[in-house]
Design a protein around this motif. Structure first.
Motif, PDB file in Angstrom:
ATOM      1  N   VAL A 421       0.929  -1.021   0.303  1.00  0.00           N
ATOM      2  CA  VAL A 421      -0.113   0.221  -0.534  1.00  0.00           C
ATOM      3  C   VAL A 421       0.834   0.863   0.084  1.00  0.00           C
ATOM      4  N   LEU A 422       0.343   2.366  -0.900  1.00  0.00           N
ATOM      5  CA  LEU A 422       1.591   3.088  -1.373  1.00  0.00           C
ATOM      6  C   LEU A 422       0.265   4.385   0.031  1.00  0.00           C
ATOM      7  N   LEU A 423       0.855   5.061   0.600  1.00  0.00           N
ATOM      8  CA  LEU A 423       0.471   6.252   1.144  1.00  0.00           C
ATOM      9  C   LEU A 423       0.733   7.410   0.766  1.00  0.00           C
ATOM     10  N   TRP A 424      -0.805   8.186   0.001  1.00  0.00           N
ATOM     11  CA  TRP A 424      -0.591   9.183  -1.012  1.00  0.00           C
ATOM     12  C   TRP A 424      -0.487  10.531  -0.151  1.00  0.00           C
ATOM     13  N   GLY A 425       0.358  11.373  -0.164  1.00  0.00           N
ATOM     14  CA  GLY A 425      -0.874  12.847  -0.017  1.00  0.00           C
ATOM     15  C   GLY A 425       0.372  13.485   1.469  1.00  0.00           C
ATOM     16  N   VAL A 435       1.339  22.238  -4.276  1.00  0.00           N
ATOM     17  CA  VAL A 435       0.762  21.526  -3.062  1.00  0.00           C
ATOM     18  C   VAL A 435      -0.808  21.467  -2.322  1.00  0.00           C
ATOM     19  N   GLU A 436      -2.140  20.941  -3.267  1.00  0.00           N
ATOM     20  CA  GLU A 436      -3.326  21.917  -1.884  1.00  0.00           C
ATOM     21  C   GLU A 436      -3.559  21.108  -0.848  1.00  0.00           C
ATOM     22  N   GLU A 437      -4.075  21.738  -0.417  1.00  0.00           N
ATOM     23  CA  GLU A 437      -4.527  21.554   0.774  1.00  0.00           C
ATOM     24  C   GLU A 437      -5.587  20.283   0.796  1.00  0.00           C
ATOM     25  N   HIS A 438      -5.185  18.930   1.055  1.00  0.00           N
ATOM     26  CA  HIS A 438      -5.770  18.173   0.799  1.00  0.00           C
ATOM     27  C   HIS A 438      -5.302  16.590   2.316  1.00  0.00           C
ATOM     28  N   ARG A 439      -6.500  15.073   1.804  1.00  0.00           N
ATOM     29  CA  ARG A 439      -5.986  14.513   2.922  1.00  0.00           C
ATOM     30  C   ARG A 439      -5.541  13.373   2.538  1.00  0.00           C
ATOM     31  N   GLN A 440      -4.417  12.818   3.631  1.00  0.00           N
ATOM     32  CA  GLN A 440      -4.153  11.692   3.227  1.00  0.00           C
ATOM     33  C   GLN A 440      -4.902   9.929   2.305  1.00  0.00           C
ATOM     34  N   VAL A 441      -4.283   9.391   1.840  1.00  0.00           N
ATOM     35  CA  VAL A 441      -4.871   7.997   1.113  1.00  0.00           C
ATOM     36  C   VAL A 441      -4.286   7.310   0.732  1.00  0.00           C
ATOM     37  N   GLU A 442      -4.660   5.985   1.403  1.00  0.00           N
ATOM     38  CA  GLU A 442      -3.735   4.357   0.432  1.00  0.00           C
ATOM     39  C   GLU A 442      -4.479   4.125  -0.463  1.00  0.00           C
TER      40      GLU A 442
END
Length: 463
Positions: A421-425, A435-442
């Motif tokens: 699994v790659l953790l993105w963000g 980099v825009e405002e975001h949340r991390q996703v798998e």
């Protein structure tokens, strides 16, 4: 987590690190963002067809603007480079080239560039500035009898480059070259060069591969570029030739397996302190941006070894060089391995769809080719709840119909078919401009070899 930091151009890199509080604090919020590809248009036709060209026909890639040249000349030129490169210089002579890898005293990679042996006691290093700056510094402190000429990239330099440099790549590259070269195309071995004539002009042709396909790298005086390129484009009409823009160009490495952006291992260590004091506070090393879901307060955790980057075959202990003792201790391993991660399509769609829904963009843009946002991007690779590696360069390959990234992972998950699994963000988000405002996703991913393209793994050097 690092706090915001605006680079102060005063003094040295060492002083900039001191003002920021740490190397990570300096780099994580660097406003440089990802590395630019200046001058070259984003697309000549469309980036999908341009990617297909190096897989199915023939591609013309312009390298004239985004790299720096360092010309090294003098009786100590080869001795200087041999003392800094992990590579053997046995038999290295004019009309040859090599992928030159430089390390710090602890055996961690500063960077790699292409080294041309132009003529007796005159060589050309082509690539990112990290290695070039290291070579200049070592020549200065070591009292080597050499002179330098620097040709910066087009984002820095005023006016045109000294030399044009193009790649002709793909299944039709050889047949195109046979037709475009005046007279007979000479037999040229991998990473050797030959002088040929194209459009009435003398051209240096390096037998080289890129984007997972065979081909040539062509260079010559900038003033002769139009004659040479014009002839290539004219002949290329019969060989499926397409010019490749910056969008597609930036994804080529994901298919060929080259990690172009390891963080230079120069930010720590007493032995490297004089070098940091020599480097400016507004130079490449100080402005470089660090980003991604992998985060550590220890900058050393971002360093990579030649073995992890797949350069073990280059390391030769037949000469003395900076980092030799450390690499001898590392040689037997174990080592993390370079792999390709093939991202799960449904997970990628979900990530991009949420972005485009928020921004009101059409779904046709879901497979945008380039998705890295820092000069040195490090994303966390997980197996269960454990970190088992880092993912670096990433992009969408229309040839593979997949989002790909190049990663360095533990042996236990390095076999093809392993699922990770790659953790993105980023969390929290940095202040980098891209980099825009975001949340991390798998994002689920499957491990595959690097290079992903079988030809690049098995036949590059014989093509």
């Amino acid at each position: 987590m690092a706090t915001g930091w605006s680079v102060d151009g005063r003094g040295s890199l060492e002083e900039a690190i001191s003002r920021a509080g740490s190397p990570v604090a300096l780099l994580y919020n660097s406003q440089a963002g990802r590395r630019p590809f200046p001058v070259v248009p984003a697309e000549f036709s469309n980036w999908r067809d341009e990617q297909r060209a190096w897989r199915e026909g023939c591609a013309l890639l312009d390298q004239s603007h985004h790299m720096t040249d360092l010309y090294v000349e003098g009786p100590d030129a080869v001795e200087l480079l041999s003392s800094l490169g992990v590579n053997s210089f046995e038999g290295f002579a004019p009309d040859k080239a090599k992928q030159f890898v430089a390390c710090n005293p602890d055996g961690y990679v500063i960077g790699d560039v292409i080294l041309y042996y132009l003529e007796e006691n005159r060589l050309d290093l082509v690539g990112r500035p990290a290695v070039l700056n290291w070579v200049r510094y070592q020549a200065e402190v070591g009292g080597h009898d050499v002179t330098f000429e620097v040709d910066e990239n087009s984002a820095v330099r005023q006016g045109p480059p000294k030399v044009y440099r193009y790649q002709v790549q793909g299944p039709q590259a050889l047949s195109l070259m046979q037709e475009v070269v005046e007279g007979q195309l000479p037999e040229v071995r991998f990473f050797n060069t030959a002088d040929v004539r194209i459009g009435g002009c003398r051209v240096r042709a390096l037998r080289h591969g890129m984007a997972g396909r065979p081909g040539f790298e062509l260079s010559g005086p900038w003033e002769e570029r139009e004659e040479v390129v014009g002839r290539i484009l004219e002949v290329g009409k019969n060989h499926g030739l397409r010019q490749v823009g910056a969008l597609a160009y930036q994804t080529a490495t994901t298919e060929s397996g080259w990690i172009p952006c390891p963080l230079p291992a120069i930010y720590t260590g007493d032995e490297m302190k004089p070098y940091r004091e020599w480097l400016p506070a507004n130079g490449y090393e100080a402005m470089a941006s660090l980003g991604g879901s992998f985060y550590s307060e220890r900058i050393e955790d971002y360093y990579l070894t030649p073995y992890e980057l797949g350069y073990g075959r280059f390391v030769k202990f037949d000469h003395d060089f900076v980092g030799r003792e450390a690499l001898e201790e590392m040689a037997e391993g174990p080592h993390r391995r370079k792999v390709t991660l093939v991202w799960e399509g449904e997970d990628v769609k979900e990530v991009f769809a949420s972005l485009f829904e928020r921004e009101g963009l059409p779904a046709k843009y879901i497979d945008l080719p380039s998705s890295w946002y820092a000069m040195h991007q490090y994303d966390r690779v997980l197996s269960g709840d454990r970190t088992v590696g880092i993912s670096t360069y990433c992009g969408y390959s229309h040839n593979e119909r997949s989002m790909l990234s190049l990663a360095v992972v533990d042996e236990e998950v390095a076999e093809p078919g392993s699922e990770v699994v790659l953790l993105w963000g980023e969390e929290p988000n940095s202040s980098k401009p891209q980099v825009e405002e975001h949340r991390q996703v798998e994002i689920r991913a499957t491990v595959q070899p690097a290079p992903l393209v079988e030809f690049a793994r098995t036949a590059y050097r014989g093509a």
